[in-house]
Scaffold this motif. Structure first.
Motif: not given
Lengths: 381, 381
Positions: A104-111, A306-307
């Motif tokens: 889906x051209x998105x980013x997932x972040x989980x710091x 950033x993807x």
């Protein structure tokens, strides 16, 4: 691009406060409980967020697996960027969530899912861009570090130190996830996934509980080796594979880890170019974890989108990483790897030759059948 | 957006190698010396970079002030993003460079100018977005840490430890910038500038040299206080002002700083929300500093072009920050701030009451007139 937060518990409310105070308004908060202070921002209907085209950033702070996965996967599928503090979710669905983000051209972040307030995963990911990581290692659980620190500095027994951690709210009534290593195993898996662009499952992380550690073990380690102990998660790069494990670990008293006190965390990466980088701070709590969640959201809001990409599948081989071990047991075993043995009363205190992580954990299973109280720890440095 | 590097010395060549290996091609390198391995990438004419519209990122690794300022200011004026590893330049022209960046709608980054390979300034800046920093503090110079570590662990004399640091290439033939604190003062000023959005000048950082520290001081500090020592830079937030200073500092043996060995660095921030975060690693060297320069360039290349803004002017007041001090001198001074004094032979070993940083540095100037060998150190914790 507007923001929404799923869950107004400890972490979600911490992030909400941080964002609001810093001038980043949160358009919607999803929670099924009433929160008068949220006014119209509160909704109990996820569709109010999913169908709101202004909302481009969805932060998940619900915890658990099923509701969080349903919401996060719908948000990604709808082309929204996702941030999560949920180590259970991120570890369990690492591959699926990254594939969905990529599609889906998105980013997932989980710091905030490993290291609490420490910008560990964020910096690890930044390093991976132009360095080759050979090891990630660290104190990733505040409860067990609090217990060890209380035993070492204040001469407390394990059970007393655990009770105090529970009283202070660091440990749950059922402390198993902390002291048996499940919490560290998930954080180790996620760290290894970023370091080595793979998708290790929680089950692949060989984990030995801290539960059997006694003051007498500490005294022996101090007197015999002049060293001390911490509970560490490891992800190491081998030739064509990675090893992932969680073990009580014997370390020098003048190492950085040995001087991480109370419930603090310290996590390190070892890169071919940069050498060792270590990151220290609060590994849990409303504000540290809340601000770490908020920081990931702000990164995206400020244009750093950033993807995310689906990881490769790097083999996990815990037979490829070797170290020396200390063992304390009454089990009487033919064990060909012993380097030296002390027998005090009926108890064997053993130092092994360099053996593989998997060999040690297999041997431990057999030892625990004979002596459920057996303990071992790896040697670092 | 293509990249150029100004200067192919230690840091510039390190960054070039890292970027090339990681698949980020560098279009141009400026150097007046021949480097056959660079082929057509090498130029000795800055206009080849300035007038190349494809080049949007210019990294300065020349060092010094005059050429670097001329090149960097022209690049900013031409609308190019700038990255620098040059603490002298960044500290001296902090305000001008940020004003120029703002006027031209570009960003200036300089993570590698303080902390070498440690992503310190980068993370500090990220924290400032949504936290209130109350203190930055740290070991920012590898040479002086190497000297102290050799004195403490290996029982070396200051002069011998310094000679070894010089032999290993950590210290220059003229070690003044390291041991007299000038290097740390610049890094402290830059750190305080980011933490408090201001533009402290190097001259405003009160700096006491490590040069007079002796093994006998170490022995006294160990025996009398049970503590040890490190050379620390400080930026503290007061009510309406900031204090910036560099001092030998007495710290507990079980603090993290006391266990930073060899020529490593550790720098910390203290935030109202996040608490203490510490960052540890190699503070200098071709590859650590080179990769830190490269990381800033990659951030920009990947789209993180958050603009730089002119700082405010926050007052520097070193009278507003108070601490206790240890003093060793033969000077016979009426000093109303003494809390306790030992006299051993002709030497006074003094502990002060809590006094201001500026009062201590003023008193030190007078003491040094009477006894050029005098030494003092602040107490941390």
């Amino acid at each position: 691009m507007k923001m929404a937060i799923l869950g107004f518990g400890v972490v979600g409310s911490g992030a909400y406060e941080v964002l609001t105070k810093a001038g980043y308004p949160v358009k919607r908060v999803l929670d099924i409980r009433p929160h008068a202070e949220l006014g119209d921002v509160l909704t109990s209907n996820f569709d109010d967020i999913l169908n709101d085209d202004e909302i481009g950033i969805v932060a998940e702070a619900i915890g658990g697996l099923s509701a969080s996965y349903a919401f996060v996967s719908k948000a990604l599928a709808a082309g929204k960027h996702v941030v999560s503090s949920n180590k259970h979710l991120v570890c369990h669905y690492y591959k699926e969530l990254h594939e969905l983000a990529q599609a889906n051209g998105v980013t997932i972040r989980f710091t905030s899912s490993a290291g609490g307030g420490i910008p560990w995963l964020f910096n690890l990911k930044r390093c991976v861009r132009c360095d080759r990581i050979t090891k990630v290692m660290g104190i990733m659980n505040g409860t067990t570090n609090f217990i060890l620190d209380a035993m070492i500095r204040d001469n407390r027994r394990f059970a007393d130190a655990l009770a105090e951690a529970q009283k202070l709210g660091y440990a749950e009534a059922n402390p198993s996830a902390d002291i048996d290593g499940n919490d560290v195993a998930r954080k180790t898996a996620i760290s290894a996934n970023i370091a080595y662009n793979t998708a290790v499952s929680e089950q692949e992380v060989l984990t030995f509980s801290l539960r059997n550690f006694k003051k007498t073990d500490l005294e022996y380690i101090d007197q015999k080796f002049g060293k001390t102990i911490r509970y560490l998660g490891y992800g190491t790069k081998n030739d064509g594979s990675v090893s992932v494990f969680v073990e009580p670990t014997i370390i020098p008293k003048d190492s950085l880890e040995a001087n991480v006190n109370k419930n603090n965390n310290m996590i390190s990466l070892f890169g071919d170019v940069v050498g060792r980088l270590s990151f220290y701070g609060q590994g849990a709590g409303k504000y540290p974890t809340g601000i770490a969640l908020a920081q990931d959201m702000i990164d995206i809001a400020e244009g750093d989108t950033a993807l995310s990409y689906a990881p490769d599948a790097v083999e996990v081989d815990n037979g490829a990483c070797k170290r020396k071990y200390f063992i304390r047991t009454t089990a009487d075993m033919p064990f060909e790897f012993y380097d030296s043995v002390d027998k005090i009363d009926d108890v064997y205190y053993i130092v092994t030759k360099e053996i593989s992580v998997s060999a040690m954990h297999e041997a431990a299973d057999l030892m625990l059948e004979q002596d459920a109280d057996s303990f071992f720890a790896g040697f670092e440095y």
